[in-house]
Design an enzyme around this catalytic site. Structure first.
Site, PDB file in Angstrom:
ATOM      1  CG  HIS A 331       1.319   2.917  -4.692  1.00 23.36           C
ATOM      2  ND1 HIS A 331       2.441   3.337  -5.375  1.00 23.36           N
ATOM      3  CD2 HIS A 331       0.273   3.563  -5.266  1.00 23.36           C
ATOM      4  CE1 HIS A 331       2.093   4.193  -6.321  1.00 23.36           C
ATOM      5  NE2 HIS A 331       0.771   4.356  -6.267  1.00 23.36           N
ATOM      6  CB  CYS A 349      -1.760   6.467  -5.974  1.00 22.30           C
ATOM      7  SG  CYS A 349      -2.788   5.316  -6.913  1.00 22.30           S
TER       8      CYS A 349
END
Length: 402
Positions: A331, A349
């Site tokens: 992301h 992440c």
């Protein structure tokens, strides 16, 4: 004439007289007590037999109904049922089937619980066309005895080349062999594949290698009435038809802090990234993009870290692409821009600049493979769609029919 000759002549005369008498017409007055002429034999009527007796009660729902002509030839069978749905509303159903080469009609689907079925069989016999009607009632099941079936793949959708077929159940399945036998996958062009059980509530199918781009995939889970074990049965049957899109493979090298995007084998983007920091390393392995979210809230409390702690966070994140069920995404992470291409300092992440994330978001499909390397933390089995994280032989061994 000698006596011997006279005896022969007499014998011939007696024989001829007897023959003439037998052939001569006679009236009833001439033959007192004679039998009446033979009556024409009655012709057999159309009749059937079935593996479910007429008026039977508590018939098991996993029964595959059969009907066979015991007299004459079977031409058609219709089976209709009357029951109620979960809310108690009256519903009607039909059972499909076909007549095989041996003349027996066999149902292609099983039965619903607490349903009264009417079976109408028609056919022909020497006495003429006929019809036989019978009824029977199936056993009642509680909701705790019925396993609801869902296919994650949506009809009409285009997925990436690593997209598994995912079938889930709301209750545990212990008779996995019975369930797996009634799962069917068709691919055009044909590709070898196998089912693998991820848990008692999920089974997935993947081909030996990534799908060929453009493949048409059809899946049928004909599980209504199928034994799930422990007194449970499938509650419904479901199907889906979808298409495989272009080959789009994402490779993330966290030793180099770089993401490389391939489309049909060609590099289309090279992006500096930052992965998970020590203690929260991003998992290395082959995962699959599970969902795409243009914007989503990410809060540390969902992974057991208080939002107001020193390590906590509560952010609205753009261009998020999920790769594990535990919460790893690729992301946009503009707050971490100083570390892109330099250091892995996220909470797990893979982050990148907003512009790069937007570009990647426009390329990546749900079902695309994401190959992460460069960390010592392995991707755990079942944390997302991990069918590609094991060898083909290891995957085949997960089949209940192996």
């Amino acid at each position: 004439m000698t006596w011997k000759a006279r005896g022969v002549a007499a014998l011939v005369a007696i024989t001829l007289a007897g023959t003439m008498s037998a052939c001569a017409p006679a009236s009833s007055s001439d033959r007192p007590g004679a039998a009446a002429p033979f009556a024409k034999a009655s012709q057999p009527a159309f009749a059937v037999t079935s593996n479910v007796a007429a008026d039977a009660k508590d018939v098991p729902v996993d029964t595959l109904l059969t009907v066979t002509a015991s007299s004459g030839a079977l031409e058609d069978v219709t089976v209709t049922g009357a029951g109620t749905d979960r809310s108690g509303k009256a519903i009607s159903t039909t059972v499909k089937g076909s007549i095989g080469a041996d003349g027996t009609w066999t149902a292609s689907e099983r039965l619903d619980p607490a349903t009264t079925y009417t079976v109408v069989s028609t056919g022909s016999a020497p006495a003429g066309d006929g019809s036989v009607t019978s009824t029977f009632t199936t056993t009642a099941l509680s909701l705790k005895q019925q396993v609801f079936v869902t296919i994650t793949n949506q009809s009409g959708t285009t997925y990436g080349v690593a997209m598994p077929i995912v079938v889930t159940f709301d209750l545990p399945v212990t008779d996995k062999k019975s369930f797996e036998r009634d799962l069917k996958v068709t691919t055009v062009p044909a590709q070898t594949g196998s089912w693998g059980w991820v848990s008692d509530r999920e089974v997935q199918w993947r081909p030996e290698t990534y799908f060929e781009p453009g493949t048409k995939v059809s899946v049928e889970a004909n599980l209504n009435g199928v034994s799930a074990g422990d007194g449970r049965y499938g509650q419904n049957s479901v199907s889906a038809d979808f298409t495989i899109g272009q080959s789009r493979v994402t490779k993330v090298d966290l030793a180099a802090k770089q993401l490389t995007q391939y489309v049909n084998g060609q590099v289309v983007a090279t992006i500096p990234v930052s992965g998970g920091k020590p203690g929260a390393e991003t998992r290395s392995g082959t995962s699959v993009v599970m969902e795409k979210l243009a914007q989503t809230r990410m809060a540390s409390e969902t992974v057991g870290i208080a939002n107001n702690s020193a390590d906590g966070y509560d952010l609205m994140v753009k261009y998020a692409m999920r790769i594990t069920t535990s919460g790893e995404f690729i992301h946009a992470a503009p707050w971490n821009s100083a570390n892109f291409g330099r250091a892995n300092l996220s909470h797990g992440c893979v982050g990148m600049g907003t512009g790069d994330a937007q570009k990647l978001f426009g390329i990546v499909q749900v079902g695309d493979p994401v190959v992460v390397s460069g960390t010592k933390r392995p991707l755990d089995d079942g944390n997302g769609w991990t069918a590609w994280n094991v060898s083909w032989q290891q995957w085949q061994a997960k089949s209940a029919l192996a």
